[in-house]
Design an enzyme around this catalytic site. Structure first.
Site: not given
Length: 178
Positions: A51, A46, A148, A102-103, A144-145
Site C-alpha cells: 500500500q 492496518g 493485500h 481500506c486506506l 484484510h491486511e
C-alpha cells in the site's frame, strides 16, 4: 520517520503478489516505523507494505482501542503490531461479518465475511517467530491486511455489482474533490 504516499485503486501495484523478506534488520525496522507513522497519519488501523509501493510481505496493525467508558479520541491506546512474512495455518469454519474499509479505497465501506479465528505464524519487529490463534477484530484486520500481500482488496470479496457500486462512489468522490 517519514510519512509515505499511500497507493490507491486503480493503481495496478495493488494487484501484485508480495515477496517474502529474508529477515528483519535495521532497514526493515525503519521501513516498518515509516509504515506505522503513515498509517497513524492517514488515519488507519492496518497497512501492508504494497500500500506504500513495496511488494514485500510486511504489514503493521494497531487497533488503537479506547479504554472502557472513554470517548476522547486522544486517549486511544497505541499498541502497534508488526507482521513479517505472515502465514495463515488454519481458519475457523465459523464466519464473522464486518463492515470493512481500506486506506487504498478511501472512504468506502462494505460488509465482508471472514473466518472468525485464524492460526497464524509471523516474525515480529525484532525477528522473533510467533505462532498464535487470533480471533475477534484483530483476526479480521489481519486477514484484510494479509489479502493485500496476495494482491487482493476487500472489494474483491464483494459481488461484481457491489464492487462496481463502491468504485463508482469512489470515482464520484474524487471528481467532486478535484
Amino acid at each position: 520517520m517519514a510519512i509515505l504516499p499511500i497507493v490507491e485503486v486503480p493503481d495496478p501495484r495493488l494487484k501484485t503478489v508480495s515477496e517474502p523478506v529474508g529477515g528483519v534488520d535495521d532497514d526493515l525496522r525503519a521501513f516498518m516505523d515509516d509504515m506505522l507513522e503513515t498509517m497513524y497519519d492517514a488515519p488507519g488501523i492496518g497497512l501492508a507494505a504494497i500500500q506504500v509501493g513495496r511488494p514485500i510481505r510486511v504489514l503493521v496493525i494497531d487497533l488503537q482501542e479506547l479504554p472502557e467508558g472513554e470517548t476522547d479520541e486522544d486517549k486511544r491506546i497505541r499498541e502497534p503490531l508488526y507482521f513479517v512474512n505472515p502465514e495463515i495455518l488454519e481458519v475457523s469454519e465459523e464466519v464473522t461479518t464486518y463492515n470493512e474499509g481500506c486506506l487504498s479505497v478511501p472512504e468506502q465501506y462494505a460488509e465482508v465475511d471472514r473466518p472468525s479465528w485464524i492460526m497464524a505464524r509471523w516474525l515480529d519487529y525484532d525477528g522473533n517467530q510467533h505462532e498464535e490463534k487470533i480471533d475477534g477484530f484483530l483476526a479480521t484486520v489481519l486477514q484484510h491486511e494479509m489479502d493485500h500481500l496476495e494482491g487482493i482488496l476487500f472489494i474483491d470479496h464483494l459481488s461484481k455489482l457491489k464492487r462496481d457500486m463502491v468504485l463508482k462512489k469512489l470515482k464520484k468522490m474524487r471528481k467532486m474533490a478535484a
